[in-house]
Design a protein around this motif. Structure first.
Motif, PDB file in Angstrom:
ATOM      1  N   ARG A  28       0.950  -1.023  -0.129  1.00  0.00           N
ATOM      2  CA  ARG A  28      -0.187   0.078   0.019  1.00  0.00           C
ATOM      3  C   ARG A  28       0.939   1.258  -0.164  1.00  0.00           C
ATOM      4  O   ARG A  28       1.845   1.383   0.569  1.00  0.00           O
ATOM      5  N   GLY A  29       0.571   2.435  -0.586  1.00  0.00           N
ATOM      6  CA  GLY A  29       1.030   3.440  -0.889  1.00  0.00           C
ATOM      7  C   GLY A  29       2.240   3.409  -1.938  1.00  0.00           C
ATOM      8  O   GLY A  29       2.960   4.456  -1.922  1.00  0.00           O
ATOM      9  N   ASN A  30       2.362   2.342  -2.638  1.00  0.00           N
ATOM     10  CA  ASN A  30       3.378   2.198  -3.486  1.00  0.00           C
ATOM     11  C   ASN A  30       2.911   2.161  -4.789  1.00  0.00           C
ATOM     12  O   ASN A  30       1.595   1.921  -5.117  1.00  0.00           O
ATOM     13  N   ILE A  31       3.817   2.494  -5.657  1.00  0.00           N
ATOM     14  CA  ILE A  31       3.536   2.766  -7.195  1.00  0.00           C
ATOM     15  C   ILE A  31       4.373   1.628  -7.905  1.00  0.00           C
ATOM     16  O   ILE A  31       5.577   1.602  -7.795  1.00  0.00           O
ATOM     17  N   LYS A 109     -10.805  10.433 -21.100  1.00  0.00           N
ATOM     18  CA  LYS A 109     -10.121  10.993 -22.125  1.00  0.00           C
ATOM     19  C   LYS A 109      -8.772  11.734 -21.922  1.00  0.00           C
ATOM     20  O   LYS A 109      -8.691  12.587 -21.092  1.00  0.00           O
ATOM     21  N   GLN A 110      -7.713  11.131 -22.597  1.00  0.00           N
ATOM     22  CA  GLN A 110      -6.445  11.687 -22.129  1.00  0.00           C
ATOM     23  C   GLN A 110      -6.295  13.352 -22.160  1.00  0.00           C
ATOM     24  O   GLN A 110      -5.833  14.069 -21.563  1.00  0.00           O
ATOM     25  N   ASP A 111      -6.988  13.873 -23.419  1.00  0.00           N
ATOM     26  CA  ASP A 111      -6.725  15.136 -23.688  1.00  0.00           C
ATOM     27  C   ASP A 111      -7.428  16.117 -22.501  1.00  0.00           C
ATOM     28  O   ASP A 111      -6.964  17.248 -22.218  1.00  0.00           O
ATOM     29  N   GLY A 112      -8.646  15.587 -22.309  1.00  0.00           N
ATOM     30  CA  GLY A 112      -9.568  16.409 -21.382  1.00  0.00           C
ATOM     31  C   GLY A 112      -9.153  15.915 -19.784  1.00  0.00           C
ATOM     32  O   GLY A 112      -9.506  17.028 -19.003  1.00  0.00           O
ATOM     33  N   ALA A 113      -8.416  15.063 -19.368  1.00  0.00           N
ATOM     34  CA  ALA A 113      -8.272  14.610 -18.159  1.00  0.00           C
ATOM     35  C   ALA A 113      -6.839  15.153 -17.451  1.00  0.00           C
ATOM     36  O   ALA A 113      -5.715  14.513 -17.604  1.00  0.00           O
ATOM     37  N   ARG A 114      -7.106  15.928 -16.571  1.00  0.00           N
ATOM     38  CA  ARG A 114      -5.921  16.382 -15.750  1.00  0.00           C
ATOM     39  C   ARG A 114      -5.686  15.500 -14.495  1.00  0.00           C
ATOM     40  O   ARG A 114      -6.750  15.098 -13.869  1.00  0.00           O
ATOM     41  N   THR A 115      -4.675  15.283 -13.933  1.00  0.00           N
ATOM     42  CA  THR A 115      -4.429  14.314 -12.962  1.00  0.00           C
ATOM     43  C   THR A 115      -5.304  14.826 -11.775  1.00  0.00           C
ATOM     44  O   THR A 115      -5.723  13.702 -11.133  1.00  0.00           O
ATOM     45  N   GLU A 116      -5.172  16.193 -11.517  1.00  0.00           N
ATOM     46  CA  GLU A 116      -6.058  16.438 -10.272  1.00  0.00           C
ATOM     47  C   GLU A 116      -7.501  15.907 -10.245  1.00  0.00           C
ATOM     48  O   GLU A 116      -8.093  15.616  -9.465  1.00  0.00           O
ATOM     49  N   GLN A 117      -8.174  15.940 -11.598  1.00  0.00           N
ATOM     50  CA  GLN A 117      -9.401  15.706 -11.703  1.00  0.00           C
ATOM     51  C   GLN A 117      -9.786  14.302 -11.681  1.00  0.00           C
ATOM     52  O   GLN A 117     -10.541  13.655 -11.301  1.00  0.00           O
ATOM     53  N   VAL A 118      -8.722  13.479 -12.309  1.00  0.00           N
ATOM     54  CA  VAL A 118      -8.859  11.878 -12.309  1.00  0.00           C
ATOM     55  C   VAL A 118      -8.651  11.446 -10.676  1.00  0.00           C
ATOM     56  O   VAL A 118      -9.560  10.661 -10.141  1.00  0.00           O
ATOM     57  N   LEU A 119      -7.780  12.123  -9.973  1.00  0.00           N
ATOM     58  CA  LEU A 119      -7.709  11.729  -8.614  1.00  0.00           C
ATOM     59  C   LEU A 119      -8.922  12.183  -7.814  1.00  0.00           C
ATOM     60  O   LEU A 119      -9.592  11.426  -6.864  1.00  0.00           O
ATOM     61  N   ARG A 120      -9.509  13.207  -8.152  1.00  0.00           N
ATOM     62  CA  ARG A 120     -10.973  13.739  -7.479  1.00  0.00           C
ATOM     63  C   ARG A 120     -11.921  12.741  -7.731  1.00  0.00           C
ATOM     64  O   ARG A 120     -12.447  12.299  -6.651  1.00  0.00           O
ATOM     65  N   SER A 121     -11.911  12.039  -8.990  1.00  0.00           N
ATOM     66  CA  SER A 121     -12.833  11.310  -9.277  1.00  0.00           C
ATOM     67  C   SER A 121     -12.687   9.840  -8.554  1.00  0.00           C
ATOM     68  O   SER A 121     -13.514   9.316  -7.977  1.00  0.00           O
ATOM     69  N   LEU A 122     -11.178   9.567  -8.516  1.00  0.00           N
ATOM     70  CA  LEU A 122     -11.092   8.226  -7.844  1.00  0.00           C
ATOM     71  C   LEU A 122     -11.382   8.377  -6.413  1.00  0.00           C
ATOM     72  O   LEU A 122     -12.000   7.503  -6.008  1.00  0.00           O
ATOM     73  N   ARG A 152       3.963  11.705  -8.824  1.00  0.00           N
ATOM     74  CA  ARG A 152       4.118  11.848  -7.684  1.00  0.00           C
ATOM     75  C   ARG A 152       2.645  12.072  -6.690  1.00  0.00           C
ATOM     76  O   ARG A 152       2.413  11.824  -5.850  1.00  0.00           O
ATOM     77  N   MET A 153       1.857  12.759  -7.649  1.00  0.00           N
ATOM     78  CA  MET A 153       0.597  13.084  -7.038  1.00  0.00           C
ATOM     79  C   MET A 153      -0.437  11.959  -6.583  1.00  0.00           C
ATOM     80  O   MET A 153      -1.051  11.640  -5.752  1.00  0.00           O
ATOM     81  N   PHE A 154      -0.028  10.920  -7.764  1.00  0.00           N
ATOM     82  CA  PHE A 154      -0.716   9.769  -7.605  1.00  0.00           C
ATOM     83  C   PHE A 154      -0.102   8.893  -6.328  1.00  0.00           C
ATOM     84  O   PHE A 154      -0.881   8.189  -5.531  1.00  0.00           O
ATOM     85  N   VAL A 165      -0.781   1.058  -6.485  1.00  0.00           N
ATOM     86  CA  VAL A 165      -1.227   1.318  -7.749  1.00  0.00           C
ATOM     87  C   VAL A 165      -0.227   1.023  -8.948  1.00  0.00           C
ATOM     88  O   VAL A 165       0.829   1.128  -8.881  1.00  0.00           O
ATOM     89  N   TRP A 166      -0.915   0.069  -9.894  1.00  0.00           N
ATOM     90  CA  TRP A 166       0.068  -0.374 -10.830  1.00  0.00           C
ATOM     91  C   TRP A 166       0.043   0.549 -12.277  1.00  0.00           C
ATOM     92  O   TRP A 166      -1.549   0.559 -12.667  1.00  0.00           O
TER      93      TRP A 166
END
Lengths: 242, 702
Positions: A28-31, A109-122, A152-154, A165-166
């Motif tokens: 846990r906590g690892n990438i 969608k790659q172009d529309g998805a910023r990591t902040e938003q992806v993590l928010r949804s997750l 790093r955010m992930f 996270v794999w």
């Protein structure tokens, strides 16, 4: 104590070999990152890792940057179908519907998805909707486009929520892809934010797994695993060494 | 009007709710000179769009029942069915698709391919309907027809190709460029009635050329002749059209047209496209089931000289009596003809024959093969086939899903009771997914349908059209019971109360049947149960399965294997064996690990990404499983499986959580096991109810 068919399948899974080589598992906590050129079989490996967790009754979120959800669903169906072909496994996989309820696919969608938003949804999925995931699979993120900051955010997110996270990382550059320590040259800048790095490489007609980094230590090692070319499952490499 | 079959088109207009298909139909009627004034759907003028013929539809701004209408364009006769967009009414969409030869799929240029579009696409596939696409609302903020084309390809896997590109978008939307003729089209006049053709504006020339290339590439796959002529640089308009037409017919190509119905732009070219690219009835193969030949399939011919085959696909109760919408598949329909309803065997005489426009009608004397018309004064149900003398065919049954929800209704007084009965009789004939019965125990009238809104609409219609005021109970989910394991039975029914006695013994087992339903297998040897009593046993089991002992809902997924038994030469009878079968079932049922099953719905929620988290939470609170979520920039979609029992009132919850910006659709997916806690609750409720209803019943039995 006798084992059920399912328990036996879990115990004898080649993924136990992988875990053993990386100090008992990603944790846990690892990438963790599987890196190779396009079309070598990263998605198949990720889905196999996810399927192994599902078999153990552990929930998985599958994050994908590819365009079609139905393709991902088909991947899982195919992998489970292959697993069911193992001796005596058919009946153990009768509750496929039940297993698959523990998987959520999140498509961006790659172009529309910023990591902040992806993590928010997750986070909304895991916290707000109380989906008790321990493992997150991230397929198709463009490392070159995202940069180490996003990974790093992930990683921080994984630490905060206790997830492993794999990722898959597609290597696109010119040959040689790897430096003399076996590190993918495109991922050199990422080593600090990756815990486990495994590369997939063609050797003749087989795909081999090489451990590049194990929980922060550079530890080049042949994992003695290969990708079965017909089933696309991870398998133990039983052939004699070259 | 021409009766030449090649100049006839039967089209449906299918779309996601609110993508503007009613507005589009309104414009089509206007340009075809069927109406002389345009009304908007939620009309400020208080009139409402012409196709929404029911008051209720006008009030809610949605289209419920499909009205069919006939228009003329470019010397062609076009029958249009305006289909409802809400998923609760998909039986209407399915029925329309069955009788149509082709369709226009309307998409919103902002929303693109949405969950309902996917449902409609699946239906188009099921009935193999060729179609063209129309990307509407190009005047809206965020309009992007190119993205919609990509979605048709990515999400639906359709080979979509743009036939036109817009000149400007959103508020700057001015006109369209026709990529076949390579001309710019503008729509002048107060209602856009004059099409002005100009040269393509310079700034769009390069893009138009590029998109034309794509169009030619796609079209040439459907015509060798076009392929060759492109290579020789002499592709003509006629060749391109023929190739696209053939691509549409084979469902290998979806030509995409663009415009804004609301702004009166792009409608006339769309009508041209209907004539140019969609097949006529003679080009579509239709099959019927031959009832005299054990259900063998027969291909129908459009030949007007052949014997008549026609399908009644919709009934409507109008001010002048019952109107039956009928599609002629073979031969023709003439006033005075005698036809046979092959379901009931009844003969009918064709009386008044009518061509419909949404609310008005024109009397005609004859309808040809492929035509859609209406009959007056014919007693039948929707789905009935009418044949000329000597033929005994049935058009393939239209797929009818089982209802998943029921509601108890009670008339407020005697007058209302009579009117309610009349209304129910009508509705059940019109809509096969709407059913009704009187519950034997509570003596309440129960109506059943495909969703909350479905039943709501019928309750409203009862009030409005039949002045039948009713009070309604709580909606009730259509649960099922099933056994969890094999169980043996050995049961003797014996009764000696003076006079003739009753005696029957049945031995065998019950087995779970994964695919659902009921099977009966007779393996009794040596006449231990006389042959004439075997059907009695079957009948007994069937009867007892209708009401499961656990919660009083039908038991499904049971195979009965009858192995042995005993009879008495005098005391055994049909009734005795029926009773024995029922007794055997009740006796062992509780030991067979009985389970409660509930309908699980496939739910899709779409809306702005900012609300995705809220949506996830609402699904998990409702015992739902999220299958996937897709985020495309600011737009997101969540697909989930949720028990129907938890979905009551969801639209209200969703609306308030998302400020009305998200919407959802749902349809029946499967039956699934309810969790133990819920099953227990249902069992208790059932027990309490049956105790209340028959206080002595229990003591008598013990």
């Amino acid at each position: 104590m006798t084992l059920t068919v399912k328990e036996e399948l879990i115990q004898r899974s080649p993924l136990r070999v992988l875990e053993k080589s990386i100090s008992g598992g990603l944790g846990r906590g690892n990438i963790g990152v599987l890196a190779s050129r396009k079309g070598v079989g990263k998605t198949a490996c990720l889905v196999h890792i996810a399927a192994d967790k599902l078999l153990q009754g552990k929930p998985v979120v599958h994050v994908s940057y590819a365009s079609r959800v139905d393709h991902i669903i088909t991947w899982y169906e195919d992998i489970f179908k292959e697993l069911a072909k193992k001796p005596r496994m058919r009946s153990a996989l009768d509750d496929f519907d039940e297993l698959i309820r523990k998987r959520v696919i999140m498509n961006f969608k790659q172009d529309g998805a910023r990591t902040e938003q992806v993590l928010r949804s997750l986070e909304a999925m895991i916290v707000q909707a109380s989906f008790p995931a321990e493992t997150v699979i991230v397929d198709g993120l463009e490392f070159a486009q995202a940069g180490p900051g996003d990974i790093r955010m992930f990683r921080e997110f994984a630490g905060r929520l206790g997830l492993e996270v794999w990722f898959s990382a597609s290597l696109k550059g010119e040959e040689p892809l790897f430096d003399d320590r076996g590190i993918p040259r495109e991922l050199e800048g990422f080593l600090g934010v990756i815990d486990v790095l495994i590369s997939l490489q063609h050797h003749g007609d087989h795909v081999h797994f090489n451990l590049v980094q194990d929980h922060g230590r550079l530890a080049p090692k042949d994992l003695r695993l290969m990708l079965d070319p017909t089933t696309l499952l991870i398998a133990k490499d039983v052939r004699t060494r070259r | 009007m021409s009766s030449d079959i090649a100049r006839m088109r039967n089209i449906g207009i299918s779309a996601h709710i609110d993508s503007g298909k009613t507005t589009l139909t309104e414009r089509i009627l206007y340009y075809c000179k069927k109406i002389h004034k345009i009304h908007e759907v939620k009309g400020k003028d208080g009139v409402g769009a012409t196709m929404d013929s029911m008051d209720l539809e006008r009030e809610r701004g949605i289209t419920i029942a499909s009205a069919t209408t006939n228009v003329a364009w470019a010397d062609h006769s076009v029958n249009i069915i305006d289909t409802p967009g809400h998923v609760d009414f998909t039986i209407e969409v399915e029925r329309s698709l069955r009788v149509l030869d082709s369709a226009i799929l309307v998409l919103c240029s902002v929303g693109g391919v949405q969950s309902q579009t996917i449902t409609v696409d699946r239906q188009l596939r099921r009935y193999n309907v060729p179609f063209i696409a129309f990307v509407n609302k190009l005047d809206r903020i965020g309009a992007n027809p190119f993205k919609v084309r990509d979605q048709l390809a990515d999400k639906l896997g359709r080979n979509a190709v743009l036939m036109q590109i817009p000149i400007g978008l959103e508020t700057a939307f001015q006109g369209i460029i026709d990529l076949v003729a390579m001309k710019a089209l503008y729509f002048d006049g107060a209602e856009g009635e004059t099409v002005r053709i100009e040269a393509i504006p310079d700034e769009l020339a390069a893009e138009a050329a590029k998109k034309r290339e794509e169009l030619l590439d796609a079209a040439s796959l459907h015509s060798d002749e076009l392929m060759e002529s492109i290579l020789e640089g002499r592709a003509t308009e006629a060749l391109v059209k023929a190739a696209v037409r053939s691509g549409v017919a084979s469902r290998g190509l979806i030509p995409v047209f663009v415009g804004s119905a609301y702004r009166n732009k792009g409608i006339q070219p769309l009508l041209d496209a209907v004539v140019d690219y969609l097949p006529h009835p003679g080009e579509v193969e239709n099959r019927a089931i031959d009832l005299d030949a054990g259900g063998a399939e027969r291909v129908l011919t459009a030949d007007p000289g052949a014997k008549t085959v026609a399908l009644a696909f919709k009934l409507e109760d109008g001010p002048y009596g019952q109107l039956t919408y009928i599609r002629v598949y073979q031969g023709r329909l003439r006033k005075g003809d005698e036809l046979v309803n092959t379901r009931s065997g009844q003969k009918i005489k064709v009386g008044r024959l009518i061509r419909m426009h949404a609310d008005t009608m024109v009397e005609i004397t004859e309808a040809g093969s492929g035509d859609i018309v209406a009959l007056f004064g014919v007693e039948c149900a929707s789905g009935d086939t009418f044949c000329g003398p000597g033929l005994n065919l049935a058009m393939t049954a239209i797929y009818v899903p089982e209802p998943v929800i029921s509601l108890a209704i009670e008339p407020v007084d005697k007058n209302a009771a009579d009117r309610m009965a009349k209304a129910l009789n009508r509705f059940t004939k019109e809509d096969p997914t709407f059913r009704t019965h009187v519950d034997a125990e509570s003596n309440q009238t129960i109506i059943q349908g495909m969703g909350e809104l479905h039943l709501d609409v019928y309750v409203e219609r009862m009030k409005r059209e039949y002045r039948a005021e009713v009070t309604t109970g709580m909606p009730q989910v259509a649960y099922r019971e099933a056994i969890g394991q094999k169980i043996d039975f050995d049961y003797t029914h014996k009764k000696q109360t003076g006079g003739a006695g009753q005696y029957a013994r049945v031995i065998g087992r019950l087995e779970p049947l994964a695919k659902g339903g009921y099977e009966f297998s007779n393996e009794v040897k040596g006449g231990r149960i006389p042959r004439e009593f075997i059907p009695s046993c079957d009948k007994g089991f069937r009867a007892v399965l209708k009401k499961g002992p656990l919660i009083g809902f039908p038991v499904t997924g049971v195979r009965v294997v009858l192995l042995d038994g005993q009879y008495h030469p005098v005391d055994s009878s049909d009734i005795a064996f029926q009773t024995a079968a029922q007794g055997a079932f009740r006796h062992v049922y509780m030991k067979a690990k009985p389970q409660v099953l509930e309908p699980i719905m496939k739910v899709s929620v779409e809306g702005p990404t900012e609300f995705a988290g809220n949506v996830f939470a609402t699904i998990s609170q409702r015992r739902g499983t999220i299958v996937s979520s897709v985020e495309d920039g600011t737009f997101s979609r969540v697909d989930a499986e949720v028990p129907l029992a938890e979905m009551f009132g969801y639209s209200t919850v969703l609306r308030s959580l998302t400020q009305g910006k998200a919407e959802f659709t749902m349809e029946f997916l499967k039956y699934g096991r309810v969790p133990a806690a819920v099953a227990e609750l249902l069992t208790e409720q059932h027990l309490a109810k049956s105790r209340k209803e028959s206080p002595q019943g229990r003591s008598e039995r013990s």
